[in-house]
Design a protein around this motif. Sequence first.
Motif, PDB file in Angstrom:
ATOM      1  N   UNK A 287       0.755  -1.149   0.114  1.00 30.26           N
ATOM      2  CA  UNK A 287      -0.033   0.059  -0.129  1.00 30.26           C
ATOM      3  C   UNK A 287       0.937   1.242   0.076  1.00 30.26           C
ATOM      4  N   UNK A 288       2.073   1.077   0.168  1.00 35.12           N
ATOM      5  CA  UNK A 288       2.975   2.458   0.164  1.00 35.12           C
ATOM      6  C   UNK A 288       3.380   3.134  -1.252  1.00 35.12           C
ATOM      7  N   UNK A 289       2.962   2.145  -2.310  1.00 33.80           N
ATOM      8  CA  UNK A 289       3.326   2.390  -3.768  1.00 33.80           C
ATOM      9  C   UNK A 289       2.294   3.183  -4.112  1.00 33.80           C
TER      10      UNK A 289
ATOM     11  N   UNK B 241      -6.506   9.033 -18.114  1.00 33.11           N
ATOM     12  CA  UNK B 241      -5.788   8.996 -16.773  1.00 33.11           C
ATOM     13  C   UNK B 241      -6.142   8.044 -15.899  1.00 33.11           C
ATOM     14  N   UNK B 242      -5.371   7.304 -15.308  1.00 32.29           N
ATOM     15  CA  UNK B 242      -5.484   6.474 -14.191  1.00 32.29           C
ATOM     16  C   UNK B 242      -4.473   6.197 -13.286  1.00 32.29           C
ATOM     17  N   UNK B 243      -4.806   6.124 -11.900  1.00 36.94           N
ATOM     18  CA  UNK B 243      -3.590   5.871 -10.965  1.00 36.94           C
ATOM     19  C   UNK B 243      -4.189   5.149  -9.581  1.00 36.94           C
ATOM     20  N   UNK B 244      -3.428   4.511  -9.067  1.00 32.93           N
ATOM     21  CA  UNK B 244      -3.883   3.835  -7.668  1.00 32.93           C
ATOM     22  C   UNK B 244      -2.837   3.633  -6.845  1.00 32.93           C
ATOM     23  N   UNK B 245      -3.374   3.141  -5.813  1.00 35.58           N
ATOM     24  CA  UNK B 245      -3.281   1.933  -4.986  1.00 35.58           C
ATOM     25  C   UNK B 245      -4.652   1.335  -4.910  1.00 35.58           C
TER      26      UNK B 245
ATOM     27  N   UNK C 260      10.328  -2.782  -4.724  1.00 32.76           N
ATOM     28  CA  UNK C 260      10.890  -4.245  -5.196  1.00 32.76           C
ATOM     29  C   UNK C 260       9.658  -5.188  -4.601  1.00 32.76           C
ATOM     30  N   UNK C 261       8.977  -4.928  -3.486  1.00 29.76           N
ATOM     31  CA  UNK C 261       7.760  -5.695  -3.146  1.00 29.76           C
ATOM     32  C   UNK C 261       6.763  -5.740  -4.076  1.00 29.76           C
ATOM     33  N   UNK C 262       6.346  -4.469  -4.888  1.00 34.03           N
ATOM     34  CA  UNK C 262       5.291  -4.343  -5.702  1.00 34.03           C
ATOM     35  C   UNK C 262       5.776  -5.164  -6.885  1.00 34.03           C
ATOM     36  N   UNK C 263       6.982  -5.368  -7.477  1.00 28.91           N
ATOM     37  CA  UNK C 263       7.375  -6.037  -8.589  1.00 28.91           C
ATOM     38  C   UNK C 263       7.493  -7.549  -8.383  1.00 28.91           C
ATOM     39  N   UNK C 264       7.551  -8.049  -7.078  1.00 29.97           N
ATOM     40  CA  UNK C 264       7.535  -9.254  -6.963  1.00 29.97           C
ATOM     41  C   UNK C 264       5.862  -9.597  -6.790  1.00 29.97           C
TER      42      UNK C 264
ATOM     43  N   UNK D  95       3.514   0.938 -16.720  1.00 29.77           N
ATOM     44  CA  UNK D  95       3.158   1.355 -15.453  1.00 29.77           C
ATOM     45  C   UNK D  95       4.358   2.151 -14.868  1.00 29.77           C
ATOM     46  N   UNK D  96       4.104   3.331 -14.508  1.00 34.22           N
ATOM     47  CA  UNK D  96       4.921   3.869 -13.463  1.00 34.22           C
ATOM     48  C   UNK D  96       4.341   3.605 -12.061  1.00 34.22           C
ATOM     49  N   UNK D  97       5.470   3.380 -11.163  1.00 35.60           N
ATOM     50  CA  UNK D  97       5.508   3.008  -9.852  1.00 35.60           C
ATOM     51  C   UNK D  97       6.647   4.131  -9.135  1.00 35.60           C
TER      52      UNK D  97
END
Length: 232
Positions: A26-28, A105-109, A54-58, A46-48
């Motif tokens: 949830x931090x990204x 446009x779209x963004x999240x977590x 690193x946890x997002x990529x995994x 996707x831009x992060x």
Amino acid sequence: MAPAVTTEFTLPAPSFPFGRATSYPPTVQVYLERFVPLTGARIPFLWVSGPGIAAFERHLRGSELVADVDARLHTEERALYAVEWDPGGETFLDGLGEAGGTIMDAHGNDPWAFTVRFPDHDALSHFSRFCRTEDFPVDIGRVCTAAEHPEIAPDGGITSRQRQALLLAVEGGYFAVPRETTLEEIADELGVSPQNTSELVRRGAGHLLRRAFVGLVDEPVIAPVEAGPNPE
């Protein structure tokens, strides 16, 4: 000819496959590169940003929705991924595309926020019926035509959140020399993270500059990849 219609809506990340694939940790903050009709190679970039890349990529690589992931840029603060998705695995975005929607446009977590253009009100109604039938809890905000709200017009315009962030930045002196406000202070007023605010300001300014210099610069397929200093 019926006017095109633009709508802004949010959707909880756990409620649709793409959201589940991109909502950890949830931090990204995740941003789709400027897109595109939902056909063919859908949402490949996707831009992060933020802690936990690193946890997002995994997590992304482990999703059943993802066929392949290629890290095009990777620093401690930002990453750009080219993603190959499993065809037919994303029912929500499939339905959005079948209704004729184009993601501006779209963004999240969590939640994910979308700005989508439809060719007319009938197409938007088709999308709304699809969401009700498939139980996607879409929370629709404003609905307008480009004439009513040119700040989210499809011709290189900006979204309402980008506009709000830029207005606060200009009024607060963020672009002054020396700066008179910080991204953290703008973020407090917006109620979002500094990373989110940085992306809103960067993207909004980029859209407006492309409009100002139309015909003088080439339009890139994706944003230029530079491992430069922190935008703050």
